[in-house]
Design a protein around this motif. Structure first.
Motif, PDB file in Angstrom:
ATOM      1  N   ALA A 236     -16.863  -1.271 -15.198  1.00 31.14           N
ATOM      2  CA  ALA A 236     -15.963  -2.094 -16.030  1.00 31.14           C
ATOM      3  C   ALA A 236     -14.494  -1.854 -15.647  1.00 31.14           C
ATOM      4  N   LEU A 237     -14.166  -0.597 -15.389  1.00 33.31           N
ATOM      5  CA  LEU A 237     -12.779  -0.295 -14.986  1.00 33.31           C
ATOM      6  C   LEU A 237     -12.466  -0.966 -13.652  1.00 33.31           C
ATOM      7  N   ARG A 238     -13.424  -0.896 -12.744  1.00 29.97           N
ATOM      8  CA  ARG A 238     -13.198  -1.524 -11.428  1.00 29.97           C
ATOM      9  C   ARG A 238     -13.052  -3.040 -11.574  1.00 29.97           C
ATOM     10  N   ARG A 239     -13.846  -3.597 -12.424  1.00 29.76           N
ATOM     11  CA  ARG A 239     -13.760  -5.053 -12.635  1.00 29.76           C
ATOM     12  C   ARG A 239     -12.368  -5.426 -13.146  1.00 29.76           C
ATOM     13  N   ARG A 240     -11.895  -4.632 -14.085  1.00 35.56           N
ATOM     14  CA  ARG A 240     -10.566  -4.933 -14.641  1.00 35.56           C
ATOM     15  C   ARG A 240      -9.479  -4.779 -13.571  1.00 35.56           C
ATOM     16  N   MET A 241      -9.636  -3.794 -12.711  1.00 38.37           N
ATOM     17  CA  MET A 241      -8.653  -3.611 -11.632  1.00 38.37           C
ATOM     18  C   MET A 241      -8.616  -4.832 -10.717  1.00 38.37           C
ATOM     19  N   ILE A 242      -9.792  -5.359 -10.424  1.00 35.55           N
ATOM     20  CA  ILE A 242      -9.860  -6.543  -9.557  1.00 35.55           C
ATOM     21  C   ILE A 242      -9.188  -7.736 -10.251  1.00 35.55           C
ATOM     22  N   GLU A 243      -9.441  -7.865 -11.545  1.00 34.63           N
ATOM     23  CA  GLU A 243      -8.827  -8.970 -12.299  1.00 34.63           C
ATOM     24  C   GLU A 243      -7.297  -8.858 -12.291  1.00 34.63           C
ATOM     25  N   ILE A 244      -6.818  -7.632 -12.545  1.00 36.54           N
ATOM     26  CA  ILE A 244      -5.360  -7.428 -12.580  1.00 36.54           C
ATOM     27  C   ILE A 244      -4.762  -7.734 -11.217  1.00 36.54           C
ATOM     28  N   MET A 245      -5.418  -7.242 -10.180  1.00 30.61           N
ATOM     29  CA  MET A 245      -4.901  -7.485  -8.835  1.00 30.61           C
ATOM     30  C   MET A 245      -4.869  -8.986  -8.529  1.00 30.61           C
ATOM     31  N   HIS A 246      -5.932  -9.670  -8.912  1.00 31.34           N
ATOM     32  CA  HIS A 246      -6.008 -11.107  -8.637  1.00 31.34           C
ATOM     33  C   HIS A 246      -4.871 -11.864  -9.330  1.00 31.34           C
ATOM     34  N   LEU A 247      -4.545 -11.429 -10.558  1.00 31.75           N
ATOM     35  CA  LEU A 247      -3.458 -12.083 -11.297  1.00 31.75           C
ATOM     36  C   LEU A 247      -2.119 -11.849 -10.621  1.00 31.75           C
ATOM     37  N   GLY A 248      -1.969 -10.699  -9.994  1.00 35.83           N
ATOM     38  CA  GLY A 248      -0.712 -10.391  -9.306  1.00 35.83           C
ATOM     39  C   GLY A 248      -0.662 -10.960  -7.906  1.00 35.83           C
ATOM     40  N   GLY A 249      -1.820 -11.265  -7.373  1.00 36.25           N
ATOM     41  CA  GLY A 249      -1.873 -11.864  -6.041  1.00 36.25           C
ATOM     42  C   GLY A 249      -1.770 -10.860  -4.904  1.00 36.25           C
ATOM     43  N   ARG A 250      -1.720  -9.587  -5.243  1.00 37.11           N
ATOM     44  CA  ARG A 250      -1.602  -8.575  -4.205  1.00 37.11           C
ATOM     45  C   ARG A 250      -1.940  -7.214  -4.796  1.00 37.11           C
ATOM     46  N   GLY A 251      -2.127  -6.249  -3.918  1.00 35.77           N
ATOM     47  CA  GLY A 251      -2.330  -4.899  -4.436  1.00 35.77           C
ATOM     48  C   GLY A 251      -3.091  -4.010  -3.479  1.00 35.77           C
ATOM     49  N   HIS A 252      -2.966  -2.708  -3.760  1.00 37.60           N
ATOM     50  CA  HIS A 252      -3.693  -1.703  -2.969  1.00 37.60           C
ATOM     51  C   HIS A 252      -5.030  -1.470  -3.671  1.00 37.60           C
ATOM     52  N   LEU A 253      -6.005  -2.281  -3.340  1.00 39.40           N
ATOM     53  CA  LEU A 253      -7.276  -2.195  -4.065  1.00 39.40           C
ATOM     54  C   LEU A 253      -8.110  -0.984  -3.628  1.00 39.40           C
ATOM     55  N   ALA A 254      -8.323  -0.859  -2.334  1.00 39.37           N
ATOM     56  CA  ALA A 254      -9.220   0.211  -1.866  1.00 39.37           C
ATOM     57  C   ALA A 254      -8.713   1.611  -2.217  1.00 39.37           C
ATOM     58  N   PRO A 255      -7.405   1.882  -2.057  1.00 35.29           N
ATOM     59  CA  PRO A 255      -6.928   3.228  -2.421  1.00 35.29           C
ATOM     60  C   PRO A 255      -7.006   3.495  -3.922  1.00 35.29           C
ATOM     61  N   ALA A 256      -7.066   2.426  -4.734  1.00 36.23           N
ATOM     62  CA  ALA A 256      -7.203   2.613  -6.175  1.00 36.23           C
ATOM     63  C   ALA A 256      -8.666   2.829  -6.546  1.00 36.23           C
ATOM     64  N   MET A 257      -9.568   2.178  -5.802  1.00 30.64           N
ATOM     65  CA  MET A 257     -10.997   2.312  -6.099  1.00 30.64           C
ATOM     66  C   MET A 257     -11.479   3.748  -5.910  1.00 30.64           C
ATOM     67  N   SER A 258     -10.874   4.460  -4.971  1.00 27.30           N
ATOM     68  CA  SER A 258     -11.326   5.839  -4.763  1.00 27.30           C
ATOM     69  C   SER A 258     -10.872   6.774  -5.884  1.00 27.30           C
ATOM     70  N   LEU A 259      -9.952   6.304  -6.685  1.00 29.72           N
ATOM     71  CA  LEU A 259      -9.348   7.123  -7.746  1.00 29.72           C
ATOM     72  C   LEU A 259     -10.018   6.998  -9.105  1.00 29.72           C
ATOM     73  N   VAL A 260     -10.863   5.988  -9.253  1.00 27.64           N
ATOM     74  CA  VAL A 260     -11.273   5.573 -10.616  1.00 27.64           C
ATOM     75  C   VAL A 260     -11.870   6.718 -11.433  1.00 27.64           C
ATOM     76  N   GLU A 261     -12.780   7.450 -10.833  1.00 24.11           N
ATOM     77  CA  GLU A 261     -13.434   8.497 -11.625  1.00 24.11           C
ATOM     78  C   GLU A 261     -12.467   9.655 -11.937  1.00 24.11           C
ATOM     79  N   ILE A 262     -11.565   9.919 -11.020  1.00 25.44           N
ATOM     80  CA  ILE A 262     -10.582  10.990 -11.264  1.00 25.44           C
ATOM     81  C   ILE A 262      -9.749  10.637 -12.500  1.00 25.44           C
ATOM     82  N   VAL A 263      -9.228   9.427 -12.492  1.00 27.50           N
ATOM     83  CA  VAL A 263      -8.383   8.980 -13.601  1.00 27.50           C
ATOM     84  C   VAL A 263      -9.204   8.863 -14.885  1.00 27.50           C
ATOM     85  N   ARG A 264     -10.383   8.346 -14.743  1.00 27.88           N
ATOM     86  CA  ARG A 264     -11.250   8.145 -15.912  1.00 27.88           C
ATOM     87  C   ARG A 264     -11.554   9.462 -16.621  1.00 27.88           C
TER      88      ARG A 264
END
Lengths: 265, 307
Positions: free
Chosen positions: A7-35
């Motif tokens: 669910a967190l990853r899905r939301r990240m993709i949605e946010i990125m899509h709304l902004g039209g850009r972003g560092h997606l892959a480097p954020a995906m590796s972080l999800v569990e750490i932040v969570r």
């Protein structure tokens, strides 16, 4: 991968899509750490982001901010409207996080190699005030190319800051190539130990393991803790995992967006 | 000047519990009294300027006022990104105290001569830039650093300069000082260049030229209002700085004159270090003479300009 991580990853993709850009892959590796930090470890109050006794979190690899933004929204620091204005002219969420704009963000980052020094300052201030709050600094592996990281490490160790936890999102890839090709960090754990840290290694996507490691910091009394989190760049979306073209993306077609969403559904 | 500055920091720290000091690798026994009396607020963190700035920023974000001291070149060039991002972007009360501003370290060569520090600090949003002219002016200035919002770069000049500042003229951070009246030309000084300007004004007086001096220890924000008032009616304006002519006091003065909208502008020439690294050693005084920044050199520039 459990529902919450998806669910967190899905939301990240949605946010990125709304902004039209972003560092997606480097954020995906972080999800569990932040969570795990936000769900299980850190002390904070979204109603009072400046609560003095809060634990401090610095995302030193500021380009991983999508993971932090999704978490800040989830915890109620920011609103859905805020998230929807990612990278917009008058939005508060930029491509790198900024203090004083975003509730819950302790330091503006984006220029790599700054967070650990700021964290040393936070940790010293906490000690001086007699507070028991802790300071968590999350860095990228490529970020550890910066000499300033090791200047900060020496200082943290000299000052015996066991209220400071340095976490590295060790996905083994930086912008140009693998960390081995660009500037090899190994022997990485030994480096941290040589710089006076108690160093622990963990699977950075294993929520239980992260919880266990983070629940027992400092790993050694009187020393700062380094946690090397072994991760995968782009984790959770098979077709972007370890694909360096996903370090930063500016164009996301509807088709691609749908594929990303599908992958984490 | 340096000793006075450090003594002021010690006095300020004794009065204010939230004041911290961070050095890199300063001289043996620097601020020993501070370290002894307030060890939990004194840090010597090694030759690691990038880290020192970041750490100071972290402390300042937690409500501390932090004085950071090391050699000016390393305090401005080496950690510029940390200064820009950690200090200026966050707009935190960290005071950067740069030893050896200008050509104080002349014998040590270009690595140690801070000839562009004002320009690079001045370019940063939220940064205040100050260069006092002597120890007494430093003593009047330092108490005002306690509550000033945002970061300050403090350029230290040579320690044994004769005192030329005047207590009756006071010191207000952010304001210029009308140091000397004159009707023909206006000299503008910052830091120790006031000394050369005074000598030049005396020499010019002998030649029948009446020179006013505006002393501007605060270079940013620059006191445009005082400049325009003192420049009113003069034939020439000559800013003098122990600094490259690019981006420092001279440019602040020139920009203020041009932006004034006046149709008739005075003649204008910057006195400073040309766009070169110095190739000589010797002393600060010798280099200042070499670059025309002593009284004779300044007076000659003025005479050429108004001839």
């Amino acid at each position: 991968m459990d529902k919450r991580s998806k669910a967190l990853r899905r939301r990240m993709i949605e946010i990125m899509h709304l902004g039209g850009r972003g560092h997606l892959a480097p954020a995906m590796s972080l999800v569990e750490i932040v969570r795990v930090l936000y769900d299980d470890i850190m002390r904070f109050d979204p109603e009072n982001p400046q609560w003095e006794a809060r634990d401090r979190f610095i995302l030193s690899k500021g380009h991983g901010c999508l993971a932090q933004y999704a978490m800040l929204e989830d915890k109620g620091f920011i609103t859905c409207d805020d998230a929807c204005c990612f990278c917009k002219f008058d939005g508060i969420l930029g491509g790198h996080p900024e203090r004083d704009k975003i509730p819950g963000v302790e330091a503006s980052t984006g220029s790599l190699g700054h967070g650990l020094s700021i964290g040393v300052g936070f940790a010293l201030a906490a000690r001086h005030a007699g507070r028991d709050n802790r300071v968590f600094v999350v860095m990228g592996d490529g970020e550890c190319n910066e000499g300033s990281v090791w200047e900060a490490a020496m200082s943290a160790s000299k000052n015996r800051l066991d209220n400071l936890v340095a976490m590295v999102d060790y996905n083994k890839q930086q912008s140009y190539g693998t960390t081995t090709e660009v500037l090899d960090l190994e022997p990485f754990a030994d480096k941290w130990r040589a710089f006076g840290f108690a160093c622990v290694e963990v699977d950075g996507h294993d929520v239980d393991a992260l919880r266990e490691v983070l629940s027992s910091v400092p790993a050694e009394k009187g020393r700062p803790t380094a946690i090397i989190c072994h991760t995968v760049k782009g984790k959770g979306i098979p077709f972007i995992e370890r694909d360096l073209t996903w370090h930063h993306r500016t164009k996301l077609s509807d088709e691609l967006y749908n594929s990303l969403i599908e992958a984490v559904s | 000047m340096r000793k006075t500055c450090l003594n002021c920091i010690y006095d300020i720290a004794r009065e204010h519990e939230d004041v911290f000091f961070v050095g890199s690798d300063l001289g043996y026994k620097t601020l020993d009294d501070f370290k002894e009396e307030m060890p939990d607020r004194f840090f010597m963190e090694g030759i690691s300027e990038q880290h020192v700035i970041g750490m100071a920023a972290g402390l300042a974000m937690e409500g501390k006022t932090v004085y950071v001291n090391t050699i000016a070149t390393f305090l401005t060039r080496r950690c510029f990104d940390q200064t820009a991002m950690d200090l200026c972007l966050h707009n935190v009360p960290v005071r950067l105290v740069g030893n050896g501003g200008g050509m104080v370290y002349a014998p040590l060569g270009p690595t140690h001569m801070a000839i562009e520090d004002i320009a690079i600090m001045r370019a940063l949003p939220n940064m205040t830039v100050v260069a006092p002219c002597d120890a007494e002016e430093m003593a009047r200035f330092m108490p005002q650093t306690v509550d000033w919002e945002g970061p300050i770069y403090i350029r230290l000049g040579k320690g044994y300069d004769p005192v030329v500042s005047k207590p009756e003229l006071g010191f207000t951070l952010g304001k210029g000082i009308p140091y000397r009246e004159g009707k023909d030309v206006l000299l503008v000084s910052t830091g120790v260049s006031l000394h050369g300007c005074i000598d030049a004004a005396d020499l010019l007086a002998e030649k029948g030229v009446s020179a006013a001096i505006m002393h501007s220890p605060t270079i940013k924000p620059f006191d445009d209002e005082l400049l325009l008032s003192m420049a009113d009616g003069v034939k020439a304006v000559v800013p003098v700085e122990e600094h490259t002519v690019i981006g420092g006091l001279g440019d602040a003065v020139g920009a203020a004159l041009l932006a004034s909208g006046r149709t008739s502008l005075p003649a204008f020439r910057k006195v400073g270090i040309p766009d070169v690294f110095t190739e000589n050693y010797g002393s600060q005084k010798e280099l200042m003479r070499h670059f025309g920044m002593d009284g004779e050199g300044i007076a000659k520039t003025v005479m050429d300009l108004i001839a």
